[in-house]
Each structure stands twice: as C-alpha cells, then as structure tokens.
Design an enzyme around this catalytic site. Structure first.
Site, PDB file in Angstrom:
ATOM      1  CG  ASN A 153      35.638 -43.143 -34.915  1.00 59.13           C
ATOM      2  OD1 ASN A 153      34.661 -44.183 -35.685  1.00 59.13           O
ATOM      3  ND2 ASN A 153      36.059 -42.278 -35.291  1.00 59.13           N
ATOM      4  CB  SER A 201      38.024 -46.869 -24.925  1.00 59.21           C
ATOM      5  OG  SER A 201      39.002 -45.973 -24.971  1.00 59.21           O
ATOM      6  CB  CYS A 327      42.800 -41.177 -34.389  1.00 64.17           C
ATOM      7  SG  CYS A 327      42.152 -41.169 -33.166  1.00 64.17           S
TER       8      CYS A 327
HETATM    9  C1  LIG Z   1      38.293 -43.520 -29.598  1.00 69.07           C
HETATM   10  C2  LIG Z   1      38.163 -45.080 -30.343  1.00 69.07           C
HETATM   11  C3  LIG Z   1      39.300 -45.653 -30.153  1.00 69.07           C
HETATM   12  C4  LIG Z   1      40.722 -45.952 -29.492  1.00 69.07           C
HETATM   13  O1  LIG Z   1      39.883 -45.902 -28.064  1.00 69.07           O
HETATM   14  P1  LIG Z   1      41.497 -45.670 -27.552  1.00 69.07           P
HETATM   15  O2  LIG Z   1      41.929 -45.937 -26.024  1.00 69.07           O
HETATM   16  O3  LIG Z   1      41.405 -44.069 -27.644  1.00 69.07           O
HETATM   17  O4  LIG Z   1      42.744 -46.053 -28.399  1.00 69.07           O
HETATM   18  C5  LIG Z   1      38.437 -46.820 -31.139  1.00 69.07           C
HETATM   19  N1  LIG Z   1      37.204 -47.140 -32.006  1.00 69.07           N
HETATM   20  C6  LIG Z   1      36.635 -46.322 -31.619  1.00 69.07           C
HETATM   21  C7  LIG Z   1      34.723 -46.192 -32.302  1.00 69.07           C
HETATM   22  C8  LIG Z   1      36.874 -45.271 -31.047  1.00 69.07           C
HETATM   23  O5  LIG Z   1      35.686 -43.898 -30.861  1.00 69.07           O
END
Ligand SMILES: *Cc1c(COP(=O)(O)O)cnc(C)c1O
Length: 386
Positions: A153, A201, A327
């Site tokens: 990410n 997600s 985060c």
């Molecule tokens: C955003 C993200 C998550 C978390 O997803 P949420 O729905 O916000 O809990 C997990 N892994 C990656 C790679 C992300 O980019």
C-alpha cells in the site's frame, strides 16, 4: 456548504464512493431494510440481493460465491485468515510473514507473539523485493500459515504471490495474501494464483468503508473469528451489512468492466506525475523498484525536507497525499515499510506517497506539478539543513 476543490492523490488510503454504488445502495437503506435471514418474503428478497452481490464479488476474483465470506473490513479479513489457520492446526504455532505488510497484519502478528506464537518477519531488499529462496527456507514443519501481501500500500511494489503460493503448496503450508490494493488495478484470479485465503476491502474500490471479504478456498478448513448467528454459512456471525454488501457488488462489477482501460490510464497519469517530479526537481528519487509495481502508486523521497511540512503545504493548495500509510500517520515513527527497505530514518521521514484513481485527470496531475516545486524550494530554504 460547498467544499473547496480538492486534488485527491490518496487513493491507497481510501477512494471516493462511486455514484453508481451509492445509487445501488440507497434502496437498501430506505425501503428494503429487512433482515436477509428472515423467513418472510420481505427479508428473503433482501437475501437475494446479498446473494447477487456475492456472485459479483466472486466473479471479480474468479471464485465461487460460496468461497466468499463478507467481513467488516480488510483488517478483519487478514486477522480472520491467520486466526483460522492457527485454530484449525493447533499443533502449528509459527506464522511466516514479511516486514512490509499493512499494520492490519503486522500488529496482529505482534499480538500473536505476545500470546506465545512464533512469527518470522521476512526482510526485503532495498528495491522492496523478497528473496523466495529465503522464504522457502523459512517455512518450518510447524508453520501454520504464510501471509504475504500482493501489492504494498505504501510503495505499490508487487510480490510474486503465484510463485509464493506454489512454494507453500509444495511445502504443505496454507497461504494467505492481502490483496486489498489490487482490485481495479490488477486482474485477480484466485484459481490461477492458487491461494488458500485472499483479503479485499471495499473502500479501496469505490465502495463504502466497513465492508470487506475473505476468500477461503473450497475444502480449506475454516474456523470463524467472529462467532454468533449462522450468517455467512456459519463462518462469520453478525447480521449482514446489506447496503454495503450491495455497494461492494456493484463496485466489483464496475471494476471488472473498466479494468484494462483504467489500468493503462492510471499508469499514464502516475508516470506523468512521477517523471515530472523527478525530472523537474533535484534531490528527488523513487523509493523501491520501478517495476513490478501497481500502476497507480508513486512513493518519492524529497531530500532535506520533512514529509510533514510538504503535506501541510500541499494541503493548503488542496492536494491530498500522504506519508506512509494513513493508519500510521500521526505517529512519529518513520514508515516501517521504508525502513525495512533500508531507507534511513531521515529519508523515510522525507517521503511522500501519491496514489491515483479513476477520477484523477491530467489537469490535476499538472496542478500538482505546478505547485510542488515551489513548496519544496520554500521548505528547503527554511530548513536548518538547507
Ligand atoms: C487499507 C488496507 C488494509 C485495511 O483495510 P481496512 O478495510 O481499512 O481495514 C489492509 N491491507 C492493505 C494493503 C490496505 O491497503
């Protein structure tokens, strides 16, 4: 109240809910608010829409609908996959993952360590790559699961999950991949990848926050993480988040329809932005390899300036970007992803991520290219180092 124009370059943090997705959801907030588990028609009809959405998200990843469990988010999906692998194989107490996973994985693994499990966090090269021989050698007889993300990410760097899945198959170990950053950017085919678990997600795909899925391959043993009613065929308790599930289904459908086009469009815009910054501004460089990488992500270091200052001045110009993952911002820790790649703390703290999406335009990219050099020059002039 009208909002001032924003130039949104933070699509890896979250995405705008597509108007088509909102339209698909509204009936399930206004009129069709029944409980899909109810036996009367008013509930059952809602259940049919949940089934339809399940078929749509399954199609996005080439799974069977019954291999899809709806969860509340990507975080829950990641936690659930690892939890299940440990719960179904109580004699195996080792988890193998990498040093650059999302905190949804890393912090869960850190908690497991406190509970007495052993976790190996594989290192990466300065390019951000994994050594697959090292990965294979790190799989132990008591490894319950290997969890390696598909696309990072923060940097966009891609891991060869198909090869990793094959290694795990050979070693007889379960394999989970956090694919949250991939839909709409890469083609996802769980059959071809041959993974046991895969997390998505919805809010990274133009659907609302608070809905995700976990793919669990047919015949892989599963123990629920959230225990309650018999929803999701007994694999995830809790009354279904119907409107969001329907929205997720619609977003999956839209992503499938536009994938090849969006992929090349995002790449062209990202490259225009990245090449433009690197060419116009001295003391700038990319973090990690150019390829293989998500088409929409650019993580750049600006020598001698703090990311915090850059983000503040970008914000004043209406530009949304980020340092590290959303985060972890707000904490003073430099990005664990960049430091794992061997970046110095100073470099990690001077790095910004731009992540593009389907709504970005060339004019928006040019707006950033116009404003950024002045911002960096101003910060460098004020910097004690400069
Ligand atoms: C955003 C993200 C998550 C978390 O997803 P949420 O729905 O916000 O809990 C997990 N892994 C990656 C790679 C992300 O980019």
């Amino acid at each position: 109240m009208t909002q001032p124009a924003i130039y949104y370059f933070d699509n890896n943090a979250t995405t705008r809910v597509a108007p088509e997705v909102v339209d698909a959801m509204i009936p399930f907030l206004r009129e069709q608010w029944g409980n899909p588990s109810s036996t009367y028609a008013f509930g059952r009809q809602v259940g049919e829409h949940v089934d339809q959405a399940r078929a749509r998200v399954a199609a996005l990843i080439n799974a069977e609908p019954r291999e899809v469990i709806f969860t509340s988010c990507g975080t829950e999906s990641n936690n659930s996959a690892i939890h299940s692998a440990l719960a179904t194989q109580p004699d195996k107490r080792h988890v193998l993952t990498t040093a650059v996973e999302h905190s949804a994985n890393t912090n869960f693994c850190a908690l497991l360590q406190k509970r007495g499990y052993t976790v190996t966090f594989l290192p990466v090269t300065p390019d951000g790559a994994l050594d697959l021989q090292q990965l294979e050698a790190a799989i132990r007889p008591d490894t319950a699961i290997v969890s390696v993300m598909w696309a990072n990410n923060e940097t966009g760097i891609l891991f060869p999950v198909r090869e990793i899945a094959a290694i795990c198959r050979r070693k007889g170990t379960l394999f989970h991949t956090d694919a949250v950053q991939t839909p709409g950017k890469l083609k996802i085919d769980v059959r071809e990848l041959d993974v046991d678990f895969l997390s998505l997600s919805a809010h990274k795909l133009h659907a609302p926050k608070g809905i995700g899925l976990l793919y669990v391959k047919r015949r892989v043993k599963y123990q629920p993480y959230i225990v309650g009613g018999g929803q999701e065929r007994g694999r995830r308790g809790g009354t279904e988040n119907v409107a969001s599930i329907v929205g997720f289904g619609r977003a999956a459908e839209l992503a499938m329809a536009s994938l090849p086009d969006e992929h090349t469009r995002a790449r062209a815009l990202r490259d225009r932005l990245e090449d433009g910054i690197l060419a116009a501004m001295p003391g700038t460089s990319r973090n990690g390899a150019k390829e293989p990488r998500l088409p929409n992500t650019s993580n750049l270091a600006f020598e001698g300036v703090e990311a915090e200052g850059i983000l503040m001045l970008l914000d004043q110009a209406g530009i949304c970007a980020s340092s590290g993952s959303a985060c972890t911002t707000g904490s003073l820790d430099p990005s664990h992803v960049l430091t794992a790649m061997g970046c110095s703390v100073a470099r990690a703290r001077s790095s910004i991520r731009f992540s593009l999406g389907i709504y970005n335009t060339e004019a928006e990219v040019d707006y950033v290219l116009k404003h950024l050099p002045g911002i960096i020059a101003k910060l460098r002039a004020n910097s004690p180092m400069g």
